[in-house]
Design a protein around this motif. Structure first.
Motif, PDB file in Angstrom:
ATOM      1  N   ASP A 244       0.857  -1.161   0.000  1.00 23.80           N
ATOM      2  CA  ASP A 244       0.000   0.000   0.000  1.00 23.80           C
ATOM      3  C   ASP A 244       0.904   1.224   0.000  1.00 23.80           C
ATOM      4  N   PRO A 245       0.762   2.088  -0.993  1.00 29.06           N
ATOM      5  CA  PRO A 245       1.664   3.234  -1.073  1.00 29.06           C
ATOM      6  C   PRO A 245       1.633   4.138   0.148  1.00 29.06           C
ATOM      7  N   LEU A 246       0.610   4.031   0.971  1.00 30.19           N
ATOM      8  CA  LEU A 246       0.541   4.894   2.142  1.00 30.19           C
ATOM      9  C   LEU A 246       1.188   4.278   3.372  1.00 30.19           C
ATOM     10  N   SER A 247       1.597   3.033   3.254  1.00 27.29           N
ATOM     11  CA  SER A 247       2.006   2.314   4.463  1.00 27.29           C
ATOM     12  C   SER A 247       3.447   2.611   4.853  1.00 27.29           C
ATOM     13  N   GLU A 248       3.758   2.206   6.066  1.00 23.78           N
ATOM     14  CA  GLU A 248       5.107   2.338   6.586  1.00 23.78           C
ATOM     15  C   GLU A 248       6.071   1.499   5.774  1.00 23.78           C
ATOM     16  N   ALA A 249       5.590   0.298   5.393  1.00 28.93           N
ATOM     17  CA  ALA A 249       6.431  -0.600   4.601  1.00 28.93           C
ATOM     18  C   ALA A 249       6.863   0.077   3.309  1.00 28.93           C
ATOM     19  N   SER A 250       5.948   0.809   2.738  1.00 28.06           N
ATOM     20  CA  SER A 250       6.243   1.487   1.488  1.00 28.06           C
ATOM     21  C   SER A 250       7.288   2.585   1.693  1.00 28.06           C
ATOM     22  N   ASN A 251       7.162   3.316   2.787  1.00 28.65           N
ATOM     23  CA  ASN A 251       8.145   4.352   3.094  1.00 28.65           C
ATOM     24  C   ASN A 251       9.530   3.775   3.291  1.00 28.65           C
ATOM     25  N   LYS A 252       9.567   2.701   4.035  1.00 27.34           N
ATOM     26  CA  LYS A 252      10.855   2.029   4.279  1.00 27.34           C
ATOM     27  C   LYS A 252      11.481   1.597   2.967  1.00 27.34           C
ATOM     28  N   LEU A 253      10.633   1.079   2.103  1.00 29.81           N
ATOM     29  CA  LEU A 253      11.143   0.606   0.809  1.00 29.81           C
ATOM     30  C   LEU A 253      11.718   1.763   0.010  1.00 29.81           C
ATOM     31  N   LYS A 254      11.002   2.852  -0.029  1.00 27.79           N
ATOM     32  CA  LYS A 254      11.474   4.032  -0.777  1.00 27.79           C
ATOM     33  C   LYS A 254      12.855   4.422  -0.286  1.00 27.79           C
ATOM     34  N   HIS A 255      12.990   4.457   1.019  1.00 26.22           N
ATOM     35  CA  HIS A 255      14.265   4.843   1.609  1.00 26.22           C
ATOM     36  C   HIS A 255      15.362   3.870   1.210  1.00 26.22           C
ATOM     37  N   ALA A 256      15.047   2.575   1.267  1.00 24.70           N
ATOM     38  CA  ALA A 256      16.056   1.558   0.927  1.00 24.70           C
ATOM     39  C   ALA A 256      16.457   1.662  -0.530  1.00 24.70           C
ATOM     40  N   ILE A 257      15.474   1.859  -1.383  1.00 22.59           N
ATOM     41  CA  ILE A 257      15.760   1.934  -2.823  1.00 22.59           C
ATOM     42  C   ILE A 257      16.640   3.134  -3.132  1.00 22.59           C
ATOM     43  N   GLN A 258      16.366   4.232  -2.462  1.00 23.84           N
ATOM     44  CA  GLN A 258      17.134   5.434  -2.751  1.00 23.84           C
ATOM     45  C   GLN A 258      18.597   5.286  -2.409  1.00 23.84           C
ATOM     46  N   ARG A 259      18.884   4.381  -1.483  1.00 21.50           N
ATOM     47  CA  ARG A 259      20.291   4.168  -1.117  1.00 21.50           C
ATOM     48  C   ARG A 259      21.042   3.391  -2.185  1.00 21.50           C
ATOM     49  N   CYS A 260      20.296   2.730  -3.058  1.00 20.91           N
ATOM     50  CA  CYS A 260      20.941   1.870  -4.059  1.00 20.91           C
ATOM     51  C   CYS A 260      21.260   2.683  -5.298  1.00 20.91           C
ATOM     52  N   LYS A 261      22.352   3.388  -5.233  1.00 22.22           N
ATOM     53  CA  LYS A 261      22.646   4.336  -6.313  1.00 22.22           C
ATOM     54  C   LYS A 261      23.306   3.682  -7.513  1.00 22.22           C
ATOM     55  N   SER A 262      23.635   2.380  -7.376  1.00 25.14           N
ATOM     56  CA  SER A 262      24.356   1.733  -8.477  1.00 25.14           C
ATOM     57  C   SER A 262      23.496   0.866  -9.368  1.00 25.14           C
ATOM     58  N   ILE A 263      22.224   0.753  -9.040  1.00 27.11           N
ATOM     59  CA  ILE A 263      21.377  -0.169  -9.813  1.00 27.11           C
ATOM     60  C   ILE A 263      21.238   0.322 -11.237  1.00 27.11           C
ATOM     61  N   MET A 264      21.649  -0.535 -12.183  1.00 27.93           N
ATOM     62  CA  MET A 264      21.529  -0.164 -13.586  1.00 27.93           C
ATOM     63  C   MET A 264      20.593  -1.113 -14.329  1.00 27.93           C
ATOM     64  N   SER A 265      20.269  -2.240 -13.673  1.00 32.73           N
ATOM     65  CA  SER A 265      19.433  -3.218 -14.348  1.00 32.73           C
ATOM     66  C   SER A 265      18.323  -3.646 -13.404  1.00 32.73           C
ATOM     67  N   LEU A 266      17.093  -3.619 -13.898  1.00 34.22           N
ATOM     68  CA  LEU A 266      15.937  -3.923 -13.058  1.00 34.22           C
ATOM     69  C   LEU A 266      15.015  -4.889 -13.784  1.00 34.22           C
TER      70      LEU A 266
END
Lengths: 638, 183
Positions: A244-266
């Motif tokens: 759920d985009p409003l959930s805490e889990a979603s916020n945590k995920l956003k934060h984690a993803i933003q730390r991954c600055k090297s991802i070039m392939s998804l």
């Protein structure tokens, strides 16, 4: 002067030559280069596992560390080859193990890999580091468990699109605590649940992990934890992406993803709630590869919005629910695009969302660097293909599949000969081509005339007569693989130039007009070819008479004669007259052989197979006499 | 020589009406070309099946379209992923001017659901205990089940809950306390 370099110096020079083709060329220069190259070769590619034996491989390259093997013919991907046809890796592993080879890497495609083989593999090679299995079958989670448990220095376990027998997840827990060397782990094709705690710990103790592709069972909160532990990832495959985009889990995920600055392939998104795609946007700007072809849940606006963030994309794999409009967005956003694959989301329906010629034209106009295409579509026109050919003269791979196999140009009702003709005429570097739609002999005339670099050609439901096949065989000098189904090609085409097949890796013909008699003629005259007949109509080949058509014929060059592992029931080899090593050949002159070599363009092949053959051993001996001269000439060409 | 097949331009023979599939679905052209394709070939199960009614020809040709079988077996059709399959229920909060709607399928359990609702209406629910319900706040999450009864959220297993929940209501104040909070 060059012949006075010590071996070590030449070996050092050869270290810089990594491409298979070049190394094969190097090995043909003279006897001493042949010897030095042989002992220093570490990586070997064998495009057909039945073209040579493991014993001969080791005899030639005793220092081999990395082996790539391909098994079943390409059409096995589409269920055209019986499941028990062959392509077993076990004999290879057994021989390599017995001869004490220091194998470090094994890459297999379309092979049968038993749990027993994986177990033997895991226990036989102390320094084994890398296992890549693509489109293989025959193994279960038990085999993977053996790899995880026993390969102490494992760096890569990459499972791509394999049909696995059982999907239990216990294998992942078998990586010992001491295993900290993982660089790449891809288990997206497995369905079973893995122990999430074990996965988290594994990732935590793998500081070199660059590529991680999860399966469907890995939930979002685990994904978030993994990303927090591995912000250095370059390649990520997401399993479940439901939140759920409003959930805490979603916020945590956003934060984690933003730390991954090297991802070039998804890739991945095997389970997806499309409202949450915005969490991904921060990394989209760096992506060079995006594979959404297993994510039908992402479509419409969500999909186009996502793509609009991906300005650096070079490779895009997508479903046809993107539609022509969506491809327009790709065209205006992804200016660096080189490879596009559009798969059908609904292969048997006439989906409204599916793509047509319009989408392809838009992409060709917007993405000038496009050089590789796989495109499943509802329809195609000659005009569109001609435009695409003009816009993108750089195609190396052009594979078009119109879902209705014999559909003509819907606007003009004409065959698509002119359209494909334009493609081959314009794209001078074209190496691979797949045709579809309504096609006559004419398109093959064009292919024979213009497709000078063509190495692989796939034909289905096309042509009017033998002429079509003859144009191709006579014209395409670099042809290596030819696969044909449901075309009116018969014995006249098959038998016109059987010597040609020695210059190719393989020929597949199914539901064509060739008869048992025709196949026998090839086999009897060409001891260097195996001719296999597969009859699935329940009738064994032995009951066929010579005039009857065969269902499927697969012929390929080989140095080791008939294989012993073919299923008896529906298959046979056609035995040739005489011996493989008959000595009643007249000795060809050097000029003849050089001419022969040039005509057959053999030294450029990926496979080292032909350079192995008797002819070339003789030739290298002759070369030694004129060593210095030849060396300089060849060096320039390299 | 046996190799040649005369492919006549049968495409214009709309009058042949060799249609496959339901009337009015496919273009005639498609149906005709597919049914005349390679008919001179020796009969096998496939081409016979193609001349029968209903399913479109493409579905009958073995190995066509040329998609790797792994991909065919692992691609779910779009429809099952669409939002229509979600379990949407109304959520009301005492004192709030309007209701919201949430998809229960998106959550894996009660903690996630309650957190989402807390975020939505900007309040805290308190700790759940079997004996005392929700302690520590003025609110209690309740739901109306299939029988029309108002139940406290959290008592039954999650799977049972999402199939029996018709709507959610966040009760406030004395009404909430009256639901067995034991104060």
């Amino acid at each position: 002067m060059m012949n006075y370099f010590p071996d070590e110096v030449l070996e050092h020079v050869f270290d810089f030559i990594t491409c298979h083709k070049d190394r094969n060329s190097v090995s043909l220069v003279c006897k001493s280069w042949h010897r030095i190259e042989r002992y220093s070769r570490r990586r070997v590619f064998i495009g057909n596992c039945y073209s040579i034996s493991p014993e001969r491989l080791i005899a030639r390259f005793p220092g081999v560390k990395s082996l790539t093997l391909k098994g079943k013919p390409h059409f096995a991907d589409f269920n055209l080859v019986p499941y028990d046809w062959g392509g077993f890796v076990y004999p290879w592993i057994k021989v390599l193990a017995e001869t004490g080879i220091g194998l470090e890497e094994l890459r297999l495609k379309r092979m049968v890999v038993s749990d027993e083989s994986l177990e033997l593999l895991s226990k036989s090679f102390v320094n084994f580091q890398s296992l890549v299995l693509v489109s293989c079958d025959g193994f279960s989670a038990d085999g993977l468990a053996a790899i995880a448990a026993n390969c102490r220095f494992l760096r890569e376990l990459d499972l791509q699109e394999n049909e696995v027998d059982d999907h239990r997840g216990h294998w992942l827990s078998c990586f010992p605590e001491s295993c900290t060397s993982l660089v790449s782990l891809n288990f997206a094709c497995l369905k079973g649940e893995v122990n999430l705690g074990a996965l988290e710990r594994l990732v935590s103790r793998s500081p070199n992990l660059k590529s991680l592709r999860l399966n469907r069972s890995v939930p979002l909160d685990t994904l978030q934890k993994l990303l927090m532990r591995a912000p250095q990832l370059v390649d990520l495959g997401i399993g479940s992406y439901v939140h759920d985009p409003l959930s805490e889990a979603s916020n945590k995920l956003k934060h984690a993803i933003q730390r991954c600055k090297s991802i070039m392939s998804l890739s991945g998104f095997l389970e997806v709630a499309p409202r949450c795609m915005s969490a991904i946007y921060p990394i989209c700007g760096n992506l060079t590869t995006l594979n959404l072809s297993y994510a039908p849940g992402i479509h419409g606006n969500k999909l186009t919005k996502l793509i609009q963030h991906c300005r650096k994309l070079q490779r895009l794999w997508i479903l046809d629910c993107i539609g022509d409009k969506g491809l327009g967005v790709v065209a205006s956003t992804c200016k660096e695009l080189q490879e596009l694959r559009v798969f059908p989301s609904d292969p048997f329906g006439a989906g409204n969302d599916a793509v047509t010629e319009e989408g392809l034209v838009l992409v060709s106009a917007g993405c000038p660097k496009l050089n590789s295409l796989l495109y499943f579509c509802q329809q195609m026109t000659n005009a569109a293909l001609i435009t695409v050919a003009k816009n993108c003269p750089n195609f190396i791979r052009f594979r078009l599949c119109i879902l209705d196999p014999v559909r003509p140009d819907p606007v003009t009702n004409q065959p698509l000969d002119e359209g494909f003709g334009a493609i081959v005429q314009s794209c001078k570097q074209l190496k691979r081509l797949s045709l579809s739609g309504l096609l006559t002999d004419q398109v093959f005339l064009y292919i024979g005339m213009y497709a000078e670099q063509l190495e692989m050609l796939s034909i289905a439901f096309a042509a009017d007569s033998d002429k079509g096949m003859l144009y191709v065989l006579n014209g395409c000098k670099k042809l290596r693989k030819l696969e044909i189904r449901d075309c009116p090609f018969g014995n006249a085409a098959l038998l016109e130039d059987v010597g040609k097949y020695e210059t190719m890796r393989s020929l597949w013909m199914s539901s064509c007009e060739v008869t048992l008699g025709g196949c026998k003629t090839v086999a009897e005259n060409m001891p260097s070819l195996n001719v296999e007949i597969i009859n699935e109509s329940g009738q064994t080949v032995f009951n066929l008479d010579e005039g009857q058509k065969v269902d499927k014929m697969y012929l390929y060059r080989t140095l080791v004669g008939h294989r012993k592992d073919a299923p008896e029931s529906n298959q046979t080899y056609l035995k040739c007259r005489g011996d493989l090593t008959r000595s009643d050949h007249h000795e060809p002159s050097l000029n003849d052989m050089i001419k022969d070599m040039k005509l057959k363009n053999i030294s450029g092949d990926d496979d080292f197979i032909i350079s192995e053959s008797n002819n070339f051993k003789l030739q290298s001996q002759l070369f030694e006499k004129e060593e210095a001269e030849i060396m300089i000439l060849k060096w320039k060409r390299l | 020589m046996e190799g040649s097949v005369a492919y006549d331009n049968d495409l214009n023979l709309k009058a042949t009406e060799l249609r496959l599939g339901l009337p009015g679905t496919h273009e005639e052209q498609q149906a005709v070309s597919s049914s005349t394709v390679r008919n001179n070939k020796r009969p096998n199960g496939e081409s016979d099946a193609r001349n029968e009614t209903a399913p479109p020809p493409k579905a009958q040709i073995v190995g066509w379209p040329p998609i790797r079988s792994y991909r065919k077996n692992n691609s779910q059709p779009k429809k099952t992923e669409s939002e229509g399959v979600g379990i949407y229920v109304k959520v009301s909060m005492d004192g709030a001017p309007y209701l919201r709607k949430i998809d229960l399928k998106v959550y894996s359990g009660y903690p996630e659901l309650l957190q989402a609702v807390e975020n939505m209406f900007k309040f805290t629910i308190g700790e759940y205990s079997e004996r005392e319900g929700y302690k520590g706040s003025d609110y209690a999450p309740t739901y109306e089940d299939k029988d029309g009864d108002w139940m406290l959220v959290g008592d039954v297993p999650w799977e049972m809950f999402i199939t029996s929940c018709k709507r959610l209501r966040i009760m406030k104040g004395s009404e909430a306390r009256g639901l067995g909070c034991g104060v």
